[in-house]
Every structure is written in C-alpha cells, then in structure tokens.
Motif scaffolding. Structure first.
Motif, PDB file in Angstrom:
ATOM      1  N   GLY A 105      -2.354-114.486  -9.364  1.00 10.76           N
ATOM      2  CA  GLY A 105      -1.473-115.125  -8.374  1.00 10.76           C
ATOM      3  C   GLY A 105      -1.169-116.568  -8.746  1.00 10.76           C
ATOM      4  N   GLY A 106       0.115-116.930  -8.719  1.00  9.81           N
ATOM      5  CA  GLY A 106       0.541-118.288  -9.070  1.00  9.81           C
ATOM      6  C   GLY A 106       0.449-119.256  -7.897  1.00  9.81           C
ATOM      7  N   ASP A 107       0.639-120.520  -8.192  1.00  7.21           N
ATOM      8  CA  ASP A 107       0.569-121.568  -7.168  1.00  7.21           C
ATOM      9  C   ASP A 107       1.895-121.692  -6.422  1.00  7.21           C
ATOM     10  OD1 ASP A 107      -1.885-122.012  -8.347  1.00  7.21           O
ATOM     11  OD2 ASP A 107      -1.213-123.771  -9.496  1.00  7.21           O
ATOM     12  N   GLY A 108       1.813-122.194  -5.212  1.00  7.02           N
ATOM     13  CA  GLY A 108       3.026-122.479  -4.451  1.00  7.02           C
ATOM     14  C   GLY A 108       3.682-123.757  -4.953  1.00  7.02           C
ATOM     15  N   GLY A 109       4.981-123.873  -4.794  1.00  6.87           N
ATOM     16  CA  GLY A 109       5.694-125.094  -5.189  1.00  6.87           C
ATOM     17  C   GLY A 109       5.502-126.189  -4.150  1.00  6.87           C
ATOM     18  N   ARG A 110       5.637-127.425  -4.572  1.00 14.63           N
ATOM     19  CA  ARG A 110       5.501-128.536  -3.611  1.00 14.63           C
ATOM     20  C   ARG A 110       6.733-128.615  -2.725  1.00 14.63           C
ATOM     21  NH1 ARG A 110       8.960-132.553  -4.220  1.00 14.63           N
ATOM     22  NH2 ARG A 110       9.674-133.211  -6.287  1.00 14.63           N
ATOM     23  N   GLY A 111       6.547-129.143  -1.533  1.00 16.24           N
ATOM     24  CA  GLY A 111       7.676-129.366  -0.639  1.00 16.24           C
ATOM     25  C   GLY A 111       8.522-130.529  -1.119  1.00 16.24           C
ATOM     26  N   GLY A 112       9.760-130.552  -0.724  1.00 22.45           N
ATOM     27  CA  GLY A 112      10.659-131.623  -1.139  1.00 22.45           C
ATOM     28  C   GLY A 112      10.286-132.961  -0.513  1.00 22.45           C
ATOM     29  N   SER A 126       3.560-113.381  -9.025  1.00 24.08           N
ATOM     30  CA  SER A 126       2.641-112.714  -9.958  1.00 24.08           C
ATOM     31  C   SER A 126       2.736-113.360 -11.341  1.00 24.08           C
ATOM     32  CB  SER A 126       2.993-111.224 -10.051  1.00 24.08           C
ATOM     33  OG  SER A 126       4.335-111.079 -10.492  1.00 24.08           O
ATOM     34  N   ALA A 127       1.846-112.931 -12.225  1.00 21.46           N
ATOM     35  CA  ALA A 127       1.816-113.436 -13.600  1.00 21.46           C
ATOM     36  C   ALA A 127       1.687-114.958 -13.633  1.00 21.46           C
ATOM     37  CB  ALA A 127       3.042-112.965 -14.382  1.00 21.46           C
ATOM     38  N   ARG A 128       0.975-115.487 -12.638  1.00 19.26           N
ATOM     39  CA  ARG A 128       0.692-116.918 -12.536  1.00 19.26           C
ATOM     40  C   ARG A 128       1.969-117.768 -12.472  1.00 19.26           C
ATOM     41  NH1 ARG A 128      -3.467-118.088 -17.222  1.00 19.26           N
ATOM     42  NH2 ARG A 128      -3.019-120.232 -16.551  1.00 19.26           N
ATOM     43  N   SER A 129       3.019-117.198 -11.934  1.00 19.17           N
ATOM     44  CA  SER A 129       4.270-117.968 -11.820  1.00 19.17           C
ATOM     45  C   SER A 129       4.211-118.873 -10.581  1.00 19.17           C
ATOM     46  CB  SER A 129       5.478-117.032 -11.739  1.00 19.17           C
ATOM     47  OG  SER A 129       5.384-116.198 -10.611  1.00 19.17           O
ATOM     48  N   THR A 130       4.588-120.115 -10.817  1.00 20.03           N
ATOM     49  CA  THR A 130       4.558-121.124  -9.745  1.00 20.03           C
ATOM     50  C   THR A 130       5.851-121.070  -8.937  1.00 20.03           C
ATOM     51  OG1 THR A 130       3.194-122.563 -11.122  1.00 20.03           O
ATOM     52  CG2 THR A 130       4.319-123.597  -9.274  1.00 20.03           C
ATOM     53  N   GLY A 131       5.713-121.229  -7.637  1.00 16.45           N
ATOM     54  CA  GLY A 131       6.892-121.243  -6.772  1.00 16.45           C
ATOM     55  C   GLY A 131       7.761-122.453  -7.053  1.00 16.45           C
ATOM     56  N   ALA A 132       9.022-122.338  -6.712  1.00 17.77           N
ATOM     57  CA  ALA A 132       9.968-123.446  -6.937  1.00 17.77           C
ATOM     58  C   ALA A 132       9.638-124.610  -6.006  1.00 17.77           C
ATOM     59  CB  ALA A 132      11.388-122.966  -6.692  1.00 17.77           C
ATOM     60  N   GLY A 170       9.450-131.315   2.985  1.00 13.11           N
ATOM     61  CA  GLY A 170       9.258-129.859   2.960  1.00 13.11           C
ATOM     62  C   GLY A 170       7.768-129.518   2.917  1.00 13.11           C
ATOM     63  N   LYS A 171       7.404-128.392   3.482  1.00 14.25           N
ATOM     64  CA  LYS A 171       6.000-127.958   3.392  1.00 14.25           C
ATOM     65  C   LYS A 171       5.781-127.261   2.047  1.00 14.25           C
ATOM     66  CE  LYS A 171       6.771-123.596   5.898  1.00 14.25           C
ATOM     67  NZ  LYS A 171       6.472-122.826   7.118  1.00 14.25           N
ATOM     68  N   GLY A 172       4.539-127.297   1.573  1.00 13.59           N
ATOM     69  CA  GLY A 172       4.217-126.671   0.298  1.00 13.59           C
ATOM     70  C   GLY A 172       4.209-125.152   0.404  1.00 13.59           C
ATOM     71  N   GLY A 173       4.605-124.488  -0.680  1.00 13.77           N
ATOM     72  CA  GLY A 173       4.573-123.020  -0.693  1.00 13.77           C
ATOM     73  C   GLY A 173       3.133-122.513  -0.794  1.00 13.77           C
ATOM     74  N   LYS A 174       2.894-121.309  -0.305  1.00 19.65           N
ATOM     75  CA  LYS A 174       1.525-120.773  -0.358  1.00 19.65           C
ATOM     76  C   LYS A 174       1.255-120.112  -1.710  1.00 19.65           C
ATOM     77  CE  LYS A 174       2.834-116.450   1.992  1.00 19.65           C
ATOM     78  NZ  LYS A 174       2.649-115.636   3.205  1.00 19.65           N
ATOM     79  N   GLY A 175      -0.013-120.161  -2.110  1.00 11.05           N
ATOM     80  CA  GLY A 175      -0.423-119.513  -3.355  1.00 11.05           C
ATOM     81  C   GLY A 175      -0.407-117.993  -3.208  1.00 11.05           C
ATOM     82  N   SER A 176      -0.259-117.309  -4.321  1.00 12.96           N
ATOM     83  CA  SER A 176      -0.191-115.837  -4.303  1.00 12.96           C
ATOM     84  C   SER A 176      -1.591-115.223  -4.459  1.00 12.96           C
ATOM     85  CB  SER A 176       0.708-115.360  -5.449  1.00 12.96           C
ATOM     86  OG  SER A 176       0.620-113.953  -5.601  1.00 12.96           O
ATOM     87  N   THR A 177      -1.776-114.074  -3.832  1.00 13.86           N
ATOM     88  CA  THR A 177      -3.047-113.328  -3.961  1.00 13.86           C
ATOM     89  C   THR A 177      -2.848-112.080  -4.833  1.00 13.86           C
ATOM     90  OG1 THR A 177      -2.536-112.129  -1.914  1.00 13.86           O
ATOM     91  CG2 THR A 177      -3.911-114.101  -1.710  1.00 13.86           C
ATOM     92  N   HIS A 178      -1.878-112.134  -5.709  1.00 17.84           N
ATOM     93  CA  HIS A 178      -1.529-110.956  -6.510  1.00 17.84           C
ATOM     94  C   HIS A 178      -2.639-110.596  -7.513  1.00 17.84           C
ATOM     95  CE1 HIS A 178       0.718-108.534  -9.510  1.00 17.84           C
ATOM     96  NE2 HIS A 178       1.446-108.183  -8.448  1.00 17.84           N
TER      97      HIS A 178
END
Length: 338
Positions: free
Chosen positions: A39-46, A78-84, A17-25
């Motif tokens: 802005g939180g970080d993107g999650g890693r790809g599977g 937002s709120a520095r939440s990391t993607g799944a 899986g490709k990595g999720g993009k970081g947020s600019t919130h």
C-alpha cells in the motif's frame, strides 16, 4: 484607480487540503496468492500561499473572495504508488499587505517584496501506507495511516500603502489637487472636507526618467488617533512612507498650531512615525502677495526653528519644480538609503 476600487481591508477564510489516506493493499497477481503489503502513501493536501505582486495596488480583487480552499491529497494506491498532492492555491496581494489572525488579531507576517511567497495554511500530510508497517512478526499489516486534517484560518488582510512620500494634512488642505498636478492620478477634488475617503497613489515623474510614488492620505481631524473621523483607517498608511509632507494652506488661522495638531495625532497613534523625515509645505500661496509672503517667512523661521518649509500653489503652478527637487533630495539622503 477609482476611489470605489481601492480596498485596503478584507476578511478571508482559508483552508488547506487534507492529506490523503495510506493504502492497506496486499500484493496480488497470478501465481502469487498471498503477497506482502504494498500500500502506497497518501498525497499531501494543498497549501494556501500568499504571494507579493508589485503590479497590485489594492485588495479589490479579493473583496468578494470570502473562502479559499486548496485541494485534498489523493489516497495511496497499490504497488506502493503515492497519491497525488492536492492543488495549491495562490492568493496574490499588493506589497505592504499585513496578515492578521482574525481571532487573536495577532500579526502573522507582512508581504513587502515582489514574488515573496508565504504559506498561510499548510496542507495536511499524507498518511503512510501499510508497506511501512510490515515487520518480522507482522508480515501482512492490514492497517495504514489516515491523512492529517486540513488547516483552517480566518484571516484579515490589511494593506499599508507603500509610497515614498505621504501627504499629511487636514481635510481640504489641497492634497488631492497637488497629487493631480504632480502626477497622472485623478483623485476626486471638490471644495469641501473629506473629498478623499481612501488613499490615492500617483507616480511623480522626475529628471532622467526617474520617479517616486506619492500618496494622498485622507485628511486628519483632531482625535483621529483614537479612531475619531476616519481614524486608524488612514493612519496605518502613513507608517510605510519614507517622507511625510505636511500640507497646510496659507489661509490657515495658525500654521504652527495646525502642524502641531497633525504631529500630535501621529505621535499618539505611533511615536515611531515621528522618526521619518518631515517637510512642511504651505499650499495656496497664490493668495499671498510678495510682502505678505516675506512677513510669513520671518514668522515661520522663528516658529519652526530650522524645520524645512516651502511655499507652493498647485493651481498657479508655483514652486512645484523646487518641491520635486527637495523631495528627491530627501528620498535619496543617506538616512533614507539605510
């Protein structure tokens, strides 16, 4: 296992899986109109894993799995939440599976232990959110990192049968019959060459509830090392056997010559195979009377010069108990325990 269900070579395209993009919130809430970046970080790809499973004997379950793709990582919030993180994919393979890069034919690794887990395609790393880029001179960065791309690979899975004893011989030497008598395996048996087109495995029951695995390898013909006949299709299975049992019928024109041809084919394919313990078994010995068998023993003692040999008849059930004793002794010798 039926012959049609034995698959020892498959090609699979895998993609992580490709990595999720970081947020600019930017932080916003009541009474805070111009908050800082959160802005939180993107999650890693599977990842795509290969996992060893001792309960599998073939790659048949992957015969139609041409594409395997892991899940993509979720975007940061937002709120520095990391993607799944993206969903990982697990491909179970039998022990003895060799993984090759299809493009280069390079061996990447081998799976030889139950539960062994190896990443074949690593998921892309998630991008950093804008919170990481804040500084005294740039307090509201409006940019973030994109996620890393997926990794893709076209791979070849090649099974080398993991058996204690490998039956080696010309077509129609009686290998399938011997396997059917010693084990509960039910290989196809008929009185014509190349009845066995794919390896058959059977478990030989021994004393005190002990056992060992025997493999009936498709018959060798001259030129097999160069790919003639079934060629490399079966020779690779012999590489993993601890003991090689050379089966030569009693009615062969020249027993020593047949043995030397078999040995030469193995030598040309992979000289290291000759380091394994070898045992010569003369099959179909019910065709010999006592006098003829004595004459043949004198001749073999001269020709084989110390090599171990044994007479059996699978049909007449002659010499099979002694054969199992000898094989068990060889499998548990100090050399095979190293």
């Amino acid at each position: 296992m039926t012959e049609g269900n034995f698959v020892d070579y498959v090609k699979i395209y895998v993609s992580s899986g490709k990595g999720g993009k970081g947020s600019t919130h930017l932080h916003r809430e009541k009474f805070i109109e111009k908050g800082g970046p959160d802005g939180g970080d993107g999650g890693r790809g599977g990842h795509v894993y290969l996992v060893g499973n001792k309960g599998l004997w073939t790659l048949f379950h992957l015969k139609f799995a041409k594409h395997v793709k892991a899940g993509h990582g979720g975007d940061g919030g937002s709120a520095r939440s990391t993607g799944a993180d993206g969903e990982d994919k697990y491909i179970e393979v039998p022990l003895g599976t060799v993984v090759r890069d299809k493009e280069t034919n390079e061996i990447l690794f081998e799976i030889t232990e139950d539960g062994e887990k190896r990443i074949v395609a690593r998921g892309g790393k998630g991008g950093l959110g804008n919170w990481h880029f804040r500084s005294s001179t740039n307090q509201t960065p409006r940019y973030s990192q994109p996620g890393m791309p997926a990794n893709e690979i076209d791979m070849i899975l090649e099974l080398k049968v993991l058996a204690d004893v490998g039956l080696v011989g010309f077509p129609n030497a009686g290998k399938s019959t011997l396997l059917s008598v010693l084990t509960s395996a039910k290989p196809k048996i008929a009185d014509y060459p190349f009845t066995t087109l794919k390896p058959n495995l059977g478990i030989v029951a021994y004393r005190d509830f002990q056992s060992f695995v025997m493999a009936d390898i498709p018959g060798i013909i001259e030129g097999a090392a160069e790919g003639k006949g079934l060629g490399h299709y079966f020779l690779r299975h012999i590489e993993r056997n601890s003991v090689l049992l050379f089966l030569i019928p009693a009615d062969a024109d020249d027993i020593k010559k047949e043995y030397e041809i078999l040995l030469d084919e193995l030598r040309r394919y992979n000289p290291e195979i000759l380091d394994k313990e070898r045992f010569i078994v003369i099959s179909k010995s019910d065709m010999l009377d006592e006098e003829l068998q004595k004459e043949m023993k004198v001749q073999l003692d001269t020709e084989f010069k110390g090599l171990k040999y044994h007479f059996i008849s699978s049909i007449a059930n002659q010499g099979l108990v002694e054969l199992k004793d000898k094989l068990w002794e060889m499998l548990n010798s100090e050399e095979n325990q190293l």
